[in-house]
Design a protein around this motif. Structure first.
Motif, mmCIF file in Angstrom:
data_model
loop_
_atom_site.group_PDB
_atom_site.id
_atom_site.type_symbol
_atom_site.label_atom_id
_atom_site.label_comp_id
_atom_site.label_asym_id
_atom_site.label_seq_id
_atom_site.Cartn_x
_atom_site.Cartn_y
_atom_site.Cartn_z
ATOM 1 N N MET A 138 -0.317 96.435 -27.315
ATOM 2 C CA MET A 138 -1.928 97.118 -28.133
ATOM 3 C C MET A 138 -2.913 96.255 -28.040
ATOM 4 O O MET A 138 -4.144 96.200 -27.058
ATOM 5 C CB MET A 138 -1.678 97.564 -28.453
ATOM 6 N N ARG A 139 -2.596 94.987 -28.356
ATOM 7 C CA ARG A 139 -4.049 93.911 -28.453
ATOM 8 C C ARG A 139 -3.916 93.281 -27.151
ATOM 9 O O ARG A 139 -5.122 93.284 -26.971
ATOM 10 C CB ARG A 139 -2.980 92.534 -29.520
ATOM 11 N N HIS A 140 -3.122 93.137 -26.305
ATOM 12 C CA HIS A 140 -3.468 92.435 -24.883
ATOM 13 C C HIS A 140 -4.051 93.553 -23.668
ATOM 14 O O HIS A 140 -4.881 93.126 -22.931
ATOM 15 C CB HIS A 140 -1.910 92.400 -24.284
ATOM 16 N N LEU A 141 -3.766 95.197 -24.072
ATOM 17 C CA LEU A 141 -4.824 96.198 -23.550
ATOM 18 C C LEU A 141 -5.935 95.879 -24.039
ATOM 19 O O LEU A 141 -6.607 96.631 -22.813
ATOM 20 C CB LEU A 141 -4.105 97.638 -23.373
ATOM 21 N N LEU A 142 -6.147 95.754 -25.263
ATOM 22 C CA LEU A 142 -7.537 96.287 -26.149
ATOM 23 C C LEU A 142 -8.446 95.108 -25.271
ATOM 24 O O LEU A 142 -9.549 94.917 -25.006
ATOM 25 C CB LEU A 142 -7.343 96.791 -27.641
ATOM 26 N N ALA A 143 -7.652 93.677 -24.948
ATOM 27 C CA ALA A 143 -8.659 93.155 -24.793
ATOM 28 C C ALA A 143 -9.050 93.412 -23.332
ATOM 29 O O ALA A 143 -10.057 91.899 -22.574
ATOM 30 C CB ALA A 143 -7.337 90.930 -24.457
ATOM 31 N N GLN A 144 -8.052 93.507 -22.520
ATOM 32 C CA GLN A 144 -8.766 93.771 -20.614
ATOM 33 C C GLN A 144 -10.073 95.229 -20.731
ATOM 34 O O GLN A 144 -10.521 95.049 -19.614
ATOM 35 C CB GLN A 144 -7.858 94.614 -20.123
#
Length: 347
Positions: A171-177
């Motif tokens: 989720m952190r990865h997708l939020l960072a995108q």
């Protein structure tokens, strides 16, 4: 019908005692070379095969470890089995691999079979969350180790991965995108892994100051590609589609990818996608899949080592352990926008 050859037949034909034949089989160095050669020649000529089941009954211990997994079609569990089998073979043991098919009733049947066969111990990824299946199994006094599940240390050993951390990584990865409207395609939520991965995703949303309803949960009936395709169709039918999808495992993600491809929805430009497990097929997909890697082979190896320790010569010194491994995010094309791509809801 030909009768099977027994150890008494070998002894009679070779002209030795039954004890001598047994020594040739189990302690060959204790028998004179000439006698040993004569017995071995007789064994080969008669086609004698020793009965492992009878030997187990006499010794009170089997050389077979059972491994009961949720889905043998999932490469993740193949990797778990490979790790366990290597350790077992080094200890002169074999592994019986069985598939519960995510069914509590089938799990119960296999546990009953393991009891009847007096296996040395069981490595299990349980599907019955109530614990009833294992309650009756425990009464047989057969050791077990949980794989990909956590068990309290006073009940037995377990080897698992921190799935809450894994869900948060995705989720952190997708939020960072730049994604803020994300779907979680889950397997059955009675499975602890699916709940924990969702909990991690919600934790990452909370850290980002976003409400929990930004995560839209789509619960699939199973954890396979077909269920992923069905979930993808459900996402495509939404009036406003999420811009990113996190799936509870790679098979679901590959099914979602197939649905998007069939509908002409570009991954990752129109919908980013993240899986879980990092199976071999993840990197080989039409759009290489970002995934949360689990050390599957290591899990199998550690679980087998714990079980062998608990059932071996040093069993008296064994102490139950709860080993929790850490996951790792492997970023590939499916979640990283190409130049000129964009995000945002799709209708």
């Amino acid at each position: 019908m030909a009768q099977s050859v027994g150890i008494k037949d070998v002894a009679r034909v070779a002209g030795v005692s039954v004890g001598t034949v047994s020594n040739v089989i189990n302690r060959p160095d204790s028998v004179a070379e000439e006698t040993r050669a004569r017995v071995l020649s007789t064994i080969e000529r008669l086609g004698y095969v020793r009965s492992e089941s009878a030997r187990h009954l006499r010794a009170g211990r089997s050389r077979i470890i059972a491994l009961l997994v949720l889905d043998m079609a999932n490469p993740f569990f193949v990797d778990v089995a490979t790790g366990a089998e290597r350790v077992a073979r080094q200890s002169g043991l074999g592994v019986m691999l069985c598939n519960s098919a995510q069914s509590s009733s089938e799990e119960a049947e296999y546990l009953g079979l393991f009891s009847e066969q007096r296996v040395r111990g069981v490595l299990i990824t349980p599907t019955d969350e109530t614990g009833r299946n294992l309650e009756s199994f425990r009464r047989q006094d057969i050791p077990f180790v949980f794989v990909d599940r956590v068990v309290s240390s006073d009940e037995g050993c377990s080897v698992s991965v921190d799935d809450v951390t894994g869900g948060a990584l995705a989720m952190r990865h997708l939020l960072a995108q730049g994604h803020t409207d994300i779907a979680y395609v889950s397997g059955p939520l009675h499975l602890a892994q699916c709940r924990d991965r969702r909990a991690g995703a919600l934790l990452a949303l909370e850290e980002a100051g976003l409400p929990a309803d930004r995560l839209r949960v789509v619960e699939a009936e199973r954890l396979d590609v077909s269920a992923g395709r069905d979930s993808g169709a459900r996402l495509l039918g939404l009036h406003i589609r999420p811009s990113a999808v996190f799936c509870a495992n790679d098979l679901l993600a590959l099914g979602v990818l197939q649905s998007m491809y069939g509908a002409g929805v570009a991954v990752p430009d129109e919908m980013a996608l993240v899986g879980y497990d990092d199976i071999e097929f993840a990197s080989a997909a039409a759009v290489p899949l970002t995934s949360v890697r689990q050390p599957a082979s290591q899990m199998g190896r550690l679980a087998a080592e714990l079980l062998i320790e608990e059932t071996g010569e040093s069993a008296a010194d064994h102490r139950h352990q709860r080993i929790v491994l850490q996951p790792e995010l492997v970023v590939r094309e499916s979640s990283m926008p190409r130049a000129g791509g964009g995000h945002g809801p799709r209708g």
